[in-house]
Motif scaffolding. Structure first.
Motif, PDB file in Angstrom:
ATOM      1  N   PRO A   9      -2.377   4.445  16.630  1.00 48.60           N
ATOM      2  CA  PRO A   9      -2.376   3.030  16.057  1.00 48.60           C
ATOM      3  C   PRO A   9      -2.339   3.081  14.485  1.00 48.60           C
ATOM      4  N   ALA A  10      -1.815   2.129  14.044  1.00 49.87           N
ATOM      5  CA  ALA A  10      -1.814   1.608  12.502  1.00 49.87           C
ATOM      6  C   ALA A  10      -2.947   0.857  12.051  1.00 49.87           C
ATOM      7  N   CYS A  11      -3.569  -0.241  12.996  1.00 51.00           N
ATOM      8  CA  CYS A  11      -4.434  -1.191  12.515  1.00 51.00           C
ATOM      9  C   CYS A  11      -5.853  -0.531  12.941  1.00 51.00           C
ATOM     10  N   HIS A  12      -6.818  -0.960  12.369  1.00 51.97           N
ATOM     11  CA  HIS A  12      -8.197  -0.734  12.563  1.00 51.97           C
ATOM     12  C   HIS A  12      -8.821  -1.243  13.895  1.00 51.97           C
ATOM     13  N   THR A  13      -7.856  -2.175  14.571  1.00 42.88           N
ATOM     14  CA  THR A  13      -8.250  -2.950  15.831  1.00 42.88           C
ATOM     15  C   THR A  13      -7.934  -1.946  16.933  1.00 42.88           C
ATOM     16  N   ASN A  14      -7.251  -0.820  16.595  1.00 39.73           N
ATOM     17  CA  ASN A  14      -6.792   0.154  17.652  1.00 39.73           C
ATOM     18  C   ASN A  14      -5.393  -0.232  18.230  1.00 39.73           C
ATOM     19  N   THR A  15      -4.701  -1.204  17.724  1.00 38.46           N
ATOM     20  CA  THR A  15      -3.121  -1.673  18.027  1.00 38.46           C
ATOM     21  C   THR A  15      -2.278  -1.157  17.076  1.00 38.46           C
ATOM     22  N   ARG A  16      -1.002  -1.070  17.662  1.00 38.98           N
ATOM     23  CA  ARG A  16       0.118  -0.410  17.029  1.00 38.98           C
ATOM     24  C   ARG A  16       0.331  -0.906  15.403  1.00 38.98           C
ATOM     25  N   THR A  17       0.229  -2.203  15.492  1.00 37.99           N
ATOM     26  CA  THR A  17       0.584  -2.950  14.322  1.00 37.99           C
ATOM     27  C   THR A  17      -0.402  -3.928  13.754  1.00 37.99           C
ATOM     28  N   CYS A  18      -0.622  -4.360  12.661  1.00 37.43           N
ATOM     29  CA  CYS A  18      -1.837  -5.174  12.272  1.00 37.43           C
ATOM     30  C   CYS A  18      -1.181  -6.634  12.530  1.00 37.43           C
ATOM     31  N   PHE A  19       0.091  -6.731  12.863  1.00 35.10           N
ATOM     32  CA  PHE A  19       1.033  -8.075  12.934  1.00 35.10           C
ATOM     33  C   PHE A  19       1.151  -8.536  14.354  1.00 35.10           C
ATOM     34  N   ASP A  20       0.436  -8.166  15.128  1.00 35.26           N
ATOM     35  CA  ASP A  20       0.584  -8.432  16.709  1.00 35.26           C
ATOM     36  C   ASP A  20      -0.438  -9.425  17.267  1.00 35.26           C
ATOM     37  N   SER A  21      -1.356 -10.096  16.524  1.00 38.58           N
ATOM     38  CA  SER A  21      -2.347 -10.891  17.219  1.00 38.58           C
ATOM     39  C   SER A  21      -2.027 -12.297  17.230  1.00 38.58           C
ATOM     40  N   ASP A  22      -1.207 -12.900  16.498  1.00 37.42           N
ATOM     41  CA  ASP A  22      -0.702 -14.247  16.473  1.00 37.42           C
ATOM     42  C   ASP A  22       0.587 -14.533  16.238  1.00 37.42           C
ATOM     43  N   THR A  23       1.575 -14.856  17.044  1.00 34.31           N
ATOM     44  CA  THR A  23       2.879 -15.207  16.421  1.00 34.31           C
ATOM     45  C   THR A  23       3.170 -16.601  16.404  1.00 34.31           C
ATOM     46  N   SER A  24       3.811 -17.185  15.448  1.00 31.24           N
ATOM     47  CA  SER A  24       4.109 -18.417  15.304  1.00 31.24           C
ATOM     48  C   SER A  24       5.519 -18.574  14.734  1.00 31.24           C
ATOM     49  N   ARG A  25       6.256 -19.601  15.142  1.00 28.12           N
ATOM     50  CA  ARG A  25       7.458 -19.815  14.826  1.00 28.12           C
ATOM     51  C   ARG A  25       7.526 -21.318  14.459  1.00 28.12           C
ATOM     52  N   PRO A  26       8.317 -21.471  13.225  1.00 26.14           N
ATOM     53  CA  PRO A  26       8.560 -22.763  12.495  1.00 26.14           C
ATOM     54  C   PRO A  26       8.958 -24.056  13.347  1.00 26.14           C
ATOM     55  N   GLU A  27       8.251 -25.109  13.219  1.00 26.69           N
ATOM     56  CA  GLU A  27       8.520 -26.271  14.213  1.00 26.69           C
ATOM     57  C   GLU A  27       9.582 -27.005  13.256  1.00 26.69           C
ATOM     58  N   VAL A  28      10.624 -26.569  13.131  1.00 25.49           N
ATOM     59  CA  VAL A  28      11.867 -27.295  12.700  1.00 25.49           C
ATOM     60  C   VAL A  28      13.105 -27.252  13.462  1.00 25.49           C
ATOM     61  N   GLY A  29      14.008 -28.373  13.396  1.00 28.66           N
ATOM     62  CA  GLY A  29      15.045 -28.627  14.059  1.00 28.66           C
ATOM     63  C   GLY A  29      16.408 -27.819  13.341  1.00 28.66           C
ATOM     64  N   ASP A  30      17.353 -28.018  14.301  1.00 27.47           N
ATOM     65  CA  ASP A  30      18.741 -27.411  13.449  1.00 27.47           C
ATOM     66  C   ASP A  30      18.925 -28.011  12.167  1.00 27.47           C
ATOM     67  N   ARG A  31      18.621 -29.268  12.199  1.00 29.05           N
ATOM     68  CA  ARG A  31      19.279 -29.979  10.929  1.00 29.05           C
ATOM     69  C   ARG A  31      18.400 -29.561   9.697  1.00 29.05           C
ATOM     70  N   ASP A  32      17.314 -29.200   9.942  1.00 31.21           N
ATOM     71  CA  ASP A  32      16.272 -28.629   8.817  1.00 31.21           C
ATOM     72  C   ASP A  32      16.856 -27.115   8.274  1.00 31.21           C
ATOM     73  N   LEU A  33      17.351 -26.523   9.368  1.00 32.94           N
ATOM     74  CA  LEU A  33      18.062 -25.045   9.066  1.00 32.94           C
ATOM     75  C   LEU A  33      19.211 -25.052   8.145  1.00 32.94           C
ATOM     76  N   HIS A  34      20.180 -26.241   8.335  1.00 28.30           N
ATOM     77  CA  HIS A  34      21.253 -26.285   7.589  1.00 28.30           C
ATOM     78  C   HIS A  34      21.281 -27.771   6.816  1.00 28.30           C
TER      79      HIS A  34
END
Length: 124
Positions: free
Chosen positions: A95-120
């Motif tokens: 593991p890379a993380c001190h919490t004994n997980t592979r990555t430090c970036f696996d605890s909370d995954t968020s996606r942006p709350e935007v519609g298609d119109r906001d992306l284009h």
């Protein structure tokens, strides 16, 4: 000046003498962690083949894996376009993380709350 010294001289260390180091698994490109380095930590990393960091909380050097056995073997190191971020390409053993997980970036995954119109946005 050695090649390592030349590379370190190109790094734009912050006012505190540190530069962020993004750590990436060399073959899968998975981002594992972010840590901090000063010039000496970077020198040790580039000359030993094992990653050394500067601990801001303990105010001391630490070589990844010396106590845990979860070592990082250096495969490459790159600077970003501004020279103020180091990308370490490594082979992570355990593991890379001190919490004994592979990555430090696996605890909370968020996606942006935007519609298609906001992306284009409409241009014109």
């Amino acid at each position: 000046m050695s090649e390592v010294d030349d590379r370190i001289a190109r790094v734009a260390f912050g006012p505190d003498g540190l530069v962020p180091a993004i750590v990436q698994q060399w073959d899968t490109r998975e981002v594992l962690m972010l840590a901090w380095m000063d010039a000496e930590a970077l020198r040790r990393t580039l000359t030993s083949g094992r990653v050394t960091y500067w601990s801001r909380s303990r105010r001391e050097y630490w070589r990844k894996g010396d106590t845990s056995g979860h070592i990082q073997i250096v495969k490459g190191a790159k600077l970003d376009c501004d020279g103020d971020v180091v990308l370490l390409e490594i082979d992570q053993i355990g593991p890379a993380c001190h919490t004994n997980t592979r990555t430090c970036f696996d605890s909370d995954t968020s996606r942006p709350e935007v519609g298609d119109r906001d992306l284009h946005p409409v241009v014109g």
